[in-house]
Design a protein around this motif. Sequence first.
Motif, PDB file in Angstrom:
ATOM      1  N   SER A 148      29.880  45.390  43.346  1.00 34.44           N
ATOM      2  CA  SER A 148      31.128  45.985  42.869  1.00 34.44           C
ATOM      3  C   SER A 148      31.723  46.841  43.977  1.00 34.44           C
ATOM      4  O   SER A 148      31.047  47.727  44.519  1.00 34.44           O
ATOM      5  N   SER A 166      36.968  41.179  37.207  1.00 29.15           N
ATOM      6  CA  SER A 166      36.308  42.023  36.212  1.00 29.15           C
ATOM      7  C   SER A 166      35.073  41.315  35.682  1.00 29.15           C
ATOM      8  O   SER A 166      35.159  40.203  35.165  1.00 29.15           O
ATOM      9  N   SER A 172      34.575  44.645  39.929  1.00 23.28           N
ATOM     10  CA  SER A 172      34.161  45.826  39.167  1.00 23.28           C
ATOM     11  C   SER A 172      33.205  45.452  38.045  1.00 23.28           C
ATOM     12  O   SER A 172      33.206  44.329  37.542  1.00 23.28           O
ATOM     13  N   GLY A 173      32.359  46.428  37.669  1.00 23.02           N
ATOM     14  CA  GLY A 173      31.533  46.293  36.480  1.00 23.02           C
ATOM     15  C   GLY A 173      30.206  45.595  36.646  1.00 23.02           C
ATOM     16  O   GLY A 173      29.531  45.305  35.646  1.00 23.02           O
ATOM     17  N   LYS A 200      33.462  42.392  33.186  1.00 29.06           N
ATOM     18  CA  LYS A 200      33.568  42.489  31.731  1.00 29.06           C
ATOM     19  C   LYS A 200      34.280  41.281  31.137  1.00 29.06           C
ATOM     20  O   LYS A 200      33.830  40.697  30.144  1.00 29.06           O
ATOM     21  N   THR A 201      35.368  40.868  31.746  1.00 25.86           N
ATOM     22  CA  THR A 201      36.141  39.739  31.210  1.00 25.86           C
ATOM     23  C   THR A 201      35.789  38.416  31.864  1.00 25.86           C
ATOM     24  O   THR A 201      36.190  37.356  31.368  1.00 25.86           O
ATOM     25  N   THR A 225      41.591  40.659  42.033  1.00 28.50           N
ATOM     26  CA  THR A 225      40.809  41.632  41.266  1.00 28.50           C
ATOM     27  C   THR A 225      39.931  40.881  40.283  1.00 28.50           C
ATOM     28  O   THR A 225      40.426  40.030  39.518  1.00 28.50           O
TER      29      THR A 225
END
Length: 411
Positions: A297, A266, A382-383, A268-269, A264
Motif C-alpha cells: 500500500s 482499492s 490502499s488497504g 476494499k473494492t 488508484t
Amino acid sequence: MNISRVRRPWRIAAAGLIAGAVLLSSGCGHGDKSPSWQGGADQAQGDGTGTDDASPSPSPTLSTVAVVSPAADATGVTAITEIKYTSEDPENTSVTVTDASGDEVKGTLDKDDKVWRPEKALAYGTKYTVTVNGTASEGKGGTASSTFTTMAKPSKIVRVTSFLGDGQKVGVGMPLIIKFSRAIPASYRDDVERRMTVTATPAQEGSWGWISPTEVHYRPKVFWKANSKVFYKVRLAGVPLGSGYYGKSDLTVDLNIARSFVMTVSNKTKQMTVKQDGKVIKTLPVSLGKASTPSSSGTMVVMEKMKHTVFDTTDTDPVNGYKTPIDFAQRITWSGQFIHAAPWSEGKQGRVNVSHGCVNVSEAMGAWLFSRTMMGDPITVSGTEEKLKQGNGWTDFNVSYSEWKKLSYLK
C-alpha cells in the motif's frame, strides 16, 4: 537533519544565478599599496587687512575599489572561485575578468555582496586578470587590477549523470534523478544542491531529497502539472567534493511532462480507478496479492514497461518459485511488483486476491492500460496488509512534502 559544516571560501551562496559583472580590489588604482591622495592644501591669500581669511583646503579623496580575493598573483585557485572586491559606490562600479588571450569571461555580479561569480568553471591552469573600475562620482572612483592562476586539472573527479534526457516526455509522478560516481560527503551536499537548479513552466514548488550518498531526486510539492515544461541544470564542473575530488562537468536536461494519468487501486473494492486530466475514464476489476504475498500500500510510479516477458522466481525460491510468461507488464517496485495481465485470474478479479503481490488485470484491460501509460505515471494502492517501503521503487510521492523536504541539506 542538522549537519555542521566548515564554511569554505569557494562556497556558492545560492541555487539561482544573479546577473551582474565582476569587481576587484587592489589598493589605490595605481598598483601601489599606499593610499593615493588627490588635491592639496592651497595657502590662502590675505585680503589686505592683516588677517588670515583662508578657505578650508579641499578634503583628500581615496580610490575606493580593491580586489580582495583571490589574492594578487595567487596560484592553484579553484576553477569556480568567486571574485570579491570592495567599493564605496558598488552601483557605479564594474568588474571584468579576462583570460590569457584577453577574452572577457562571462559571469554574474552580486553588487550587494560585492562578489562576481563565473558563469561556468574557469579553465584549468590558466592565468586570469581582474579589473575593477569605479566611476568617478563625488570622489568615489578609481581602478584596481589583479591576476591569479587556476589550479591544474584534477586527476580525481566525480561524474554526474541524469536518468532522464533532453526531449523525453514523462508522467506527472516522475522524479528528476541525479546520480554521482562517488559518494558525496554530507558536509558538501548543501553546496551540491545550491548548484542544481530546476525551472518549471508553469512555476511549481519543489525540493531535492537525498536518496543515498550517490543519488539525489527532485519532486514537486504535488504531482507535476500536466503538460509542464521542466528544465534542470547541474553545475558541478570544478566544484570541490571532498578528499581532493572535483566535479567533472556540468549537465542540463530539458524535458516535458505529459497529460495527467493517475491510477488508484482499492483493496476494499478490488477496483482500479483511472483518471486522465482529473476525469474518470475507466474503472476496472483487479486482484491483488494474497495474504502470504500481499501487495504494497502506497504511492508508486511506472518505472519500466515490457509488452511480453517471463517472470522467473526459481533462482530465489527453488521450491515454490515459478516461471510464467507475462503480457503487458509495468514495473512499480524494485522487489518485483507489477501491473500486468493475468488471464488465469480473470474469474477472481474484482472479488478476491490471488496474486504474488502484483496488480492483476484482465488481458484486455492489460492491453488497454499498456497502450496509455508511460514512465512516471503514478499508481496508489490502499488497504493492503503491507505498507510500501521507502526506496522500493521511485517512492518520492509516498511521503508528505514536509517529510520529503527533510531529505534536503538546504535548511
